[in-house]
Design an enzyme around this catalytic site. Structure first.
Site, PDB file in Angstrom:
ATOM      1  N   HIS A 109      -3.338  -4.967   0.996  1.00  0.00           N
ATOM      2  CA  HIS A 109      -2.703  -5.431   2.231  1.00  0.00           C
ATOM      3  C   HIS A 109      -2.749  -6.964   2.310  1.00  0.00           C
ATOM      4  O   HIS A 109      -3.652  -7.533   2.923  1.00  0.00           O
ATOM      5  CB  HIS A 109      -3.412  -4.837   3.455  1.00  0.00           C
ATOM      6  CG  HIS A 109      -3.167  -3.381   3.643  1.00  0.00           C
ATOM      7  ND1 HIS A 109      -2.216  -2.890   4.511  1.00  0.00           N
ATOM      8  CD2 HIS A 109      -3.729  -2.298   3.045  1.00  0.00           C
ATOM      9  CE1 HIS A 109      -2.212  -1.571   4.465  1.00  0.00           C
ATOM     10  NE2 HIS A 109      -3.118  -1.192   3.581  1.00  0.00           N
ATOM     11  N   CYS A 149       0.837  -1.195   0.000  1.00  0.00           N
ATOM     12  CA  CYS A 149       0.000   0.000   0.000  1.00  0.00           C
ATOM     13  C   CYS A 149       0.877   1.253   0.000  1.00  0.00           C
ATOM     14  O   CYS A 149       1.496   1.572  -1.013  1.00  0.00           O
ATOM     15  CB  CYS A 149      -0.979  -0.031   1.166  1.00  0.00           C
ATOM     16  SG  CYS A 149      -2.345   1.156   0.983  1.00  0.00           S
ATOM     17  N   GLU A 173      -1.052  -8.917   4.092  1.00  0.00           N
ATOM     18  CA  GLU A 173      -0.896  -9.434   5.460  1.00  0.00           C
ATOM     19  C   GLU A 173      -2.239  -9.704   6.123  1.00  0.00           C
ATOM     20  O   GLU A 173      -2.315 -10.479   7.082  1.00  0.00           O
ATOM     21  CB  GLU A 173      -0.060  -8.460   6.307  1.00  0.00           C
ATOM     22  CG  GLU A 173      -0.747  -7.180   6.734  1.00  0.00           C
ATOM     23  CD  GLU A 173      -0.669  -6.067   5.706  1.00  0.00           C
ATOM     24  OE1 GLU A 173      -0.881  -4.894   6.093  1.00  0.00           O
ATOM     25  OE2 GLU A 173      -0.409  -6.357   4.514  1.00  0.00           O
TER      26      GLU A 173
END
Length: 252
Positions: free
Chosen positions: A200, A101, A202
């Site tokens: 994102h 990002c 993660e």
């Protein structure tokens, strides 16, 4: 057994406490170890790590790429300075980089590119979503590093951003766009490994395509440690092939 590559991860001073554990898990599942870096937290030692993740967070100061300051954006000058230094040092050392990002945007800026400060104003056909859930459709360029890492031509991602890449930085190409044409991923075309994604991953480690991004980074980091910067892209491609073979053996 070969030790796990150590990956330095930059996070926000405000949200790092909740984001870093997700990064740490994603990197551990990919075969690496994570080290937390944030402004004012610990001294950055790039010689101690094998790769770098530049994480998400507040907008990047537009003064870094020739834009105009706006009163309605949150900035973190200390983090801007930290991540510029980390990225330049990583390139000097040939370390592999994953930008997430804001991190993807900073990768572009450090290489001389620019950003759209209000990307959805420019790309009005792009779907505006603000969620950690995979609700946005992204189209991946064929024969890109991202397509090989994710093993997909289309994936669903989350979105928490307002800025996006405008003019590409030196040595970068577009690896993915959303359905409205907004850039969603960028990558270097040669070693060392550098991949930036606008979403994102993660938050999406329960999905294989997103886990694979961290596996590619760790494979590149392992190659950098053992063979130097010229073997990183090949290592990332090989990891993708081996991941397919592991899946085939498991599921038949």
């Amino acid at each position: 057994m070969t030790s796990r590559p150590l990956i330095g991860v930059t996070v926000s001073r405000k949200s790092g406490w909740r984001v870093f554990p997700l990064m740490k898990l994603a990197i551990w599942l990919a075969g690496g170890r994570a080290l937390r870096w944030q402004a004012g937290y610990r001294t950055v030692d790039l010689d101690a790590v094998d790769g770098v993740v530049i994480g998400g967070g507040d907008d990047i100061a537009p003064t870094l790429y020739g834009g105009e300051l706006r009163v309605d954006v949150r900035l973190d000058p200390a983090r801007d300075a930290l991540e510029q230094s980390v990225l330049r040092g990583a390139f000097d050392r040939g370390l592999p980089i994953l930008g997430i990002c804001r991190g993807s945007q900073m990768l572009n800026v450090v290489l001389g590119g620019t950003l759209h400060q209000d990307a959805y104003e420019v790309y009005q056909g792009s779907r505006y979503v603000r969620t950690v859930l995979p609700r946005k459709r992204v189209l991946i360029e064929g024969e890109s590093l991202l397509s090989r890492s994710a093993k997909a031509s289309c994936i669903y991602v989350n979105a928490l951003h307002s800025q996006a890449v405008d003019v590409l930085g030196q040595g970068l190409r577009v690896a993915a766009r959303d359905e409205g044409g907004m850039v969603q991923a960028i990558e270097r075309m040669s070693d060392p490994f550098a991949l930036g994604v606008q979403w994102h991953p993660e938050h999406l480690v329960y999905r294989r395509a997103h886990r694979r991004l961290f596996r590619s980074l760790v494979a590149a980091a392992r190659a950098e440690r053992s063979a130097g910067g010229d073997a990183q892209l090949d290592a990332a491609r090989q990891e993708a092939r081996e991941d397919d073979a592991r899946r085939e053996r498991l599921w038949g």
